[in-house]
Design an enzyme around this catalytic site. Structure first.
Site, short mmCIF file in Angstrom:
data_model
loop_
_atom_site.label_atom_id
_atom_site.label_comp_id
_atom_site.label_asym_id
_atom_site.label_seq_id
_atom_site.Cartn_x
_atom_site.Cartn_y
_atom_site.Cartn_z
N CYS A 1 -13.44 -9.21 20.20
CA CYS A 1 -12.68 -8.48 19.17
C CYS A 1 -11.57 -7.64 19.81
CB CYS A 1 -13.60 -7.60 18.33
SG CYS A 1 -14.51 -6.36 19.27
N ASP B 1 -30.00 -5.89 22.00
CA ASP B 1 -29.03 -4.95 21.47
C ASP B 1 -29.51 -3.54 21.81
OD1 ASP B 1 -26.64 -5.27 19.14
OD2 ASP B 1 -27.50 -3.27 19.30
N CYS C 1 0.83 -1.21 0.00
CA CYS C 1 0.00 0.00 0.00
C CYS C 1 0.86 1.25 0.00
CB CYS C 1 -0.91 0.00 1.22
SG CYS C 1 -1.84 1.53 1.42
N TYR D 1 -25.64 -8.85 22.77
CA TYR D 1 -25.08 -7.94 21.75
C TYR D 1 -25.39 -8.52 20.37
CZ TYR D 1 -22.28 -6.61 25.88
OH TYR D 1 -21.87 -6.24 27.14
#
Length: 459
Positions: A415, A340, A76, A319
């Protein structure tokens, strides 16, 4: 008193001992820790101190004396300026090893658990680790005499790095962004100025369904007004038939959050459709959906492997977003319940269940830490729970609820390894970790997703 032997601007040799959770190289100079972005484990380098603190130094890479065999040339052109990717200079096989090590480092740093006693599996990678992102969020700015640029803010800054192409994005997201950028310039639409708080268009958001080809464009604006709207919509419709939904979201807040609370339709449909694990999902503008649809199926397969289901269980999908995980399991359990905080996500989840002919699901708007205890009071106790929280991890109230509820099986989809480790330390009061499975959802970055199977301890 400053215990650090390094002074700002000082140049010195360094051997990189390991890589950190942000993808930076880590070495030690006179026993003081030094972080070096762009350096790789095993390299011998010369660095220059740019930020000196009592307990650590941040340095920039000046010279590589001994290169790692895992070093590759980043393809990149704006890789170092952009900051969106941290690992393009690292061979992909080594990236996968690093991500497993990042999980180990997080356990070491945030818990008293010995990671050598845990079953932490090798990271599951992608065959082709490029062009995977289904969504782009490019900021806008005006330069010179009316030229519009789009791109991302550089690492730890609000300096926009113009991006003509991004090689981790699905090509259509870049094509649409660049076309809209040129329209904004052509029609002289006022571009948002962060310092002055003036102008209109802040961000161009594009999301595509890789299995359906449907694409959604969202103008994020500083006001409801969008000059030259009719002309721009006509050009988009003529040139970009793949764009099936055009929305406008109003965000007047002086914050780094992309979306505001008000979203309305400009043209086409309110949502786009995507397919996942033989199910169909409607995605509205603000709804959460995994950014790498190719690896999402691998991720959900790992969740499926983790759970032992007979068909009689009740399952909570905390979630839940648009209902993807829960609906993937609906045919394997008695009932799925999800919650949620984003109302549009719950609306999407309900519509998706109807579209997929799934009747044994129930969805509710609210915080997981509030809704789960309410359900328990009403007499609902889940046999299994899947939590897939944002980067901030599980709310401490939810952790308490999970410990109170004592579901036999708990799968944590993380995550963020740091908040995962923090939460595992708390859940360890009643649960034991069976295994941890890292999954590479974001190749070329330091992010790692982890599926953790937790089992209720015997009393």
């Amino acid at each position: 008193m400053n215990q650090n032997p390094v002074e700002e601007g000082q140049k010195f040799p360094l051997t990189i001992r390991r890589m950190g959770i942000n993808g930076e190289g880590i070495g030690y100079f006179k026993k003081a820790v030094v972080f070096v972005p762009g350096a790789i484990t095993g390299e011998e380098v010369v660095v220059e101190a740019v930020k000196v603190r009592d307990r650590f130094t941040e340095a920039k890479l000046n010279k590589i004396r001994k290169k790692s065999p895992n070093r590759v040339t980043a393809p990149c052109p704006v890789y170092e300026a952009c900051g969106g990717c941290q690992l393009q200079h690292v061979a992909y096989s080594a990236q996968l090893e690093l991500k497993r090590d990042i999980v180990i480092q997080s356990i070491e740093k945030h818990t008293k658990i010995d990671p050598t006693k845990l079953k932490i599996r090798p990271t599951i990678g992608m065959e082709d680790p490029w062009r995977y992102r289904n969504k782009s969020q490019f900021q806008t700015r005006m330069v010179g005499s009316g030229q519009v640029e789009t791109g991302l803010f550089g690492a730890n800054s609000h300096q926009l790095v113009p991006i003509e192409d991004c090689i981790v994005q699905q090509p259509v997201t870049i094509k649409v962004t660049n076309f809209v950028r040129d329209l904004l310039e052509k029609y002289g639409v006022p571009i948002y100025d962060e310092k002055a708080g003036s102008g209109i268009v802040r961000t161009i958001v594009v999301r595509t369904g890789v299995k359906t080809g449907e694409t959604q464009l969202v103008f994020i604006t500083n006001s409801k007004k969008l000059p030259k709207k009719r002309e721009m919509l006509a050009e988009i419709e003529a040139a970009l038939p793949e764009v099936t939904s055009i929305m406008q979201n109003v965000n007047q807040a002086k914050s780094s959050l992309i979306f505001g609370d008000e979203t309305f339709l400009l043209a086409g449909k309110e949502s786009i459709e995507e397919k996942l694990m033989e199910l169909e999902f409607d995605l509205s503008a603000r709804a959460f959906f995994q950014l790498n649809p190719f690896q999402t199926e691998r991720l959900y397969q790992e969740v499926e492997k983790a759970l032992v289901l007979t068909g009689s269980e009740t399952l909570v999908d905390a979630y839940c977003g648009v209902g993807t995980i829960g609906q993937a399991f609906a045919g394997k359990v008695k009932e799925v319940r999800g919650m949620d905080i984003i109302p549009e996500s719950i609306e999407d989840a309900k519509r998706n269940a109807e579209k997929n002919g799934i009747e044994n699901v129930y969805y509710e708007v609210g915080k997981a830490e509030d809704v789960l205890p309410k359900w328990v009071k009403e007499g609902f106790r889940p046999d299994a729970v899947i939590v897939d929280p944002p980067r901030s991890g599980c709310d401490q109230g939810l952790i308490k609820s999970l410990l109170d509820v004592e579901a036999k099986q708990l799968v944590y989809v993380s995550c963020n390894p740091s908040t995962l480790a923090r939460d595992l330390a708390l859940l360890a009061k009643k649960y034991r970790i069976r295994y941890m499975q890292p999954v590479d959802m974001f190749p070329q970055t330091a992010h790692v997703e982890t599926v953790v199977l937790l089992q209720l301890k015997d009393k």
